[in-house]
Design a protein around this motif. Structure first.
Motif, short mmCIF file in Angstrom:
data_model
loop_
_atom_site.label_atom_id
_atom_site.label_comp_id
_atom_site.label_asym_id
_atom_site.label_seq_id
_atom_site.Cartn_x
_atom_site.Cartn_y
_atom_site.Cartn_z
N LEU A 1 42.99 42.75 27.71
CA LEU A 1 43.11 43.77 28.76
C LEU A 1 41.83 44.58 28.90
N ASP B 1 48.88 39.81 33.67
CA ASP B 1 50.21 40.04 33.11
C ASP B 1 50.20 39.37 31.75
N ALA C 1 41.35 35.04 36.82
CA ALA C 1 41.64 36.19 37.68
C ALA C 1 40.45 36.49 38.59
N LYS D 1 37.28 44.19 36.18
CA LYS D 1 38.05 44.74 37.30
C LYS D 1 39.07 43.74 37.87
N VAL D 2 39.80 43.10 36.95
CA VAL D 2 40.87 42.18 37.35
C VAL D 2 42.14 42.54 36.58
N ALA D 3 43.27 41.98 37.04
CA ALA D 3 44.57 42.28 36.43
C ALA D 3 45.14 41.05 35.74
N LYS E 1 46.52 34.42 40.42
CA LYS E 1 47.46 35.37 39.83
C LYS E 1 47.72 34.90 38.40
N ALA F 1 39.58 42.39 30.86
CA ALA F 1 40.02 42.40 32.26
C ALA F 1 39.57 43.67 32.97
N GLU F 2 39.67 44.79 32.27
CA GLU F 2 39.23 46.06 32.85
C GLU F 2 37.73 46.04 33.12
#
Length: 203
Positions: A71, A82, A51, A78-80, A56, A74-75
Motif C-alpha cells: 500500500l 484492494d 494498477a 498514486k494508484v489503488a 482494477k 501504491a501510494e
C-alpha cells in the motif's frame, strides 16, 4: 509461514525490488485492462505495475507486513489496490470475479496447492488469463551454487511441467516452458535460477 514472511518484509527495503517481474511485464502488457487478482503478492511490485496500466487490481497474501509495504508503494505511484490478508478460501472471492490472475512465485504449501489452483481457476471469467512464473524442480542445483537466488528450500514446493499440466490442464496454454533465467529482483532473487513460465486461457 506467516511469521516468516512478516519478518522478511519488516525491512524498509523492498526485498524483491519495486519493479515488476520481467516475464509478467512482457506478457501482461499485450492485453487490454480488466480486473486482475495477484496471489501471494507480498510487497506489491507486480500489483502496483498493473494498477499503473489501468487495471482494477486485487491482491492477497498471508503477510500484514507485505500489505503495508504494498500500500505504501501504491501510494507512491498514486494508484489503488484492494489488498486482502489471509488464506485464499476465506477472502471472499467468487466464481468469475476476474479477467486475469497473476501467480508470480506463488509457491503454496503442497497440502493445499492443488485446491488453491482449482479455486483460482474458478475465479476466472471465460477467456480469462493466468500469468505464471515459479521456480522449477531444477532450481535446487542453482540454490546450492548461489543461495542469493532465493526460492523455496523444500523441493516439494518447486514445480515440474507435469505438475503444472495436472493442476492447470483445464486451461488452454498459450505458452508453457521451463528455462534458465538471470534474476535481478532486489536482494531476494539475485542470480541464475530455473523457472517454469506460462500464459494460459480459460476455455
Amino acid at each position: 509461514m506467516k511469521e516468516m514472511w512478516d519478518e522478511r518484509y519488516s525491512t524498509e527495503e523492498y526485498v524483491y525490488g519495486e519493479v515488476p517481474n520481467e516475464y509478467f511485464h512482457s506478457r501482461f502488457t499485450q492485453f487490454d485492462p480488466g480486473e486482475i487478482l495477484f496471489a501471494a503478492e507480498g510487497e506489491g511490485r507486480n500489483a502496483v505495475f498493473a494498477a499503473k496500466c489501468d487495471w482494477k487490481v486485487t491482491a492477497f497474501d498471508q503477510s500484514e507486513a507485505g500489505k503495508r509495504k504494498a500500500l505504501k508503494l501504491a501510494e507512491k505511484h498514486k494508484v489503488a489496490l484492494d489488498y486482502r490478508v489471509g488464506d485464499l478460501p476465506s477472502l471472499g472471492f467468487e466464481k468469475g470475479d476476474f479477467d486475469a490472475i497473476a501467480l508470480v512465485y506463488a509457491h503454496f504449501p503442497v497440502e493445499v496447492r492443488k485446491k488453491y489452483h482449482e479455486l483460482l481457476i474458478s475465479y476466472l471469467r471465460r477467456d480469462g488469463l493466468i500469468f505464471f512464473e515459479g521456480f522449477s524442480k531444477k532450481h535446487k542445483k542453482y540454490q546450492e551454487k548461489n543461495p542469493k537466488v532465493g526460492g523455496p528450500k523444500e523441493e516439494a514446493l518447486l514445480f515440474s511441467i507435469e505438475e503444472i499440466k495436472e493442476d492447470f490442464g483445464s486451461l488452454n496454454f498459450l505458452e508453457l516452458y521451463e528455462t534458465e533465467v538471470d534474476l535481478k529482483e532486489g536482494t531476494g532473487h539475485d542470480g541464475l535460477g530455473a523457472v517454469i513460465r506460462f500464459v494460459a486461457q480459460k476455455k
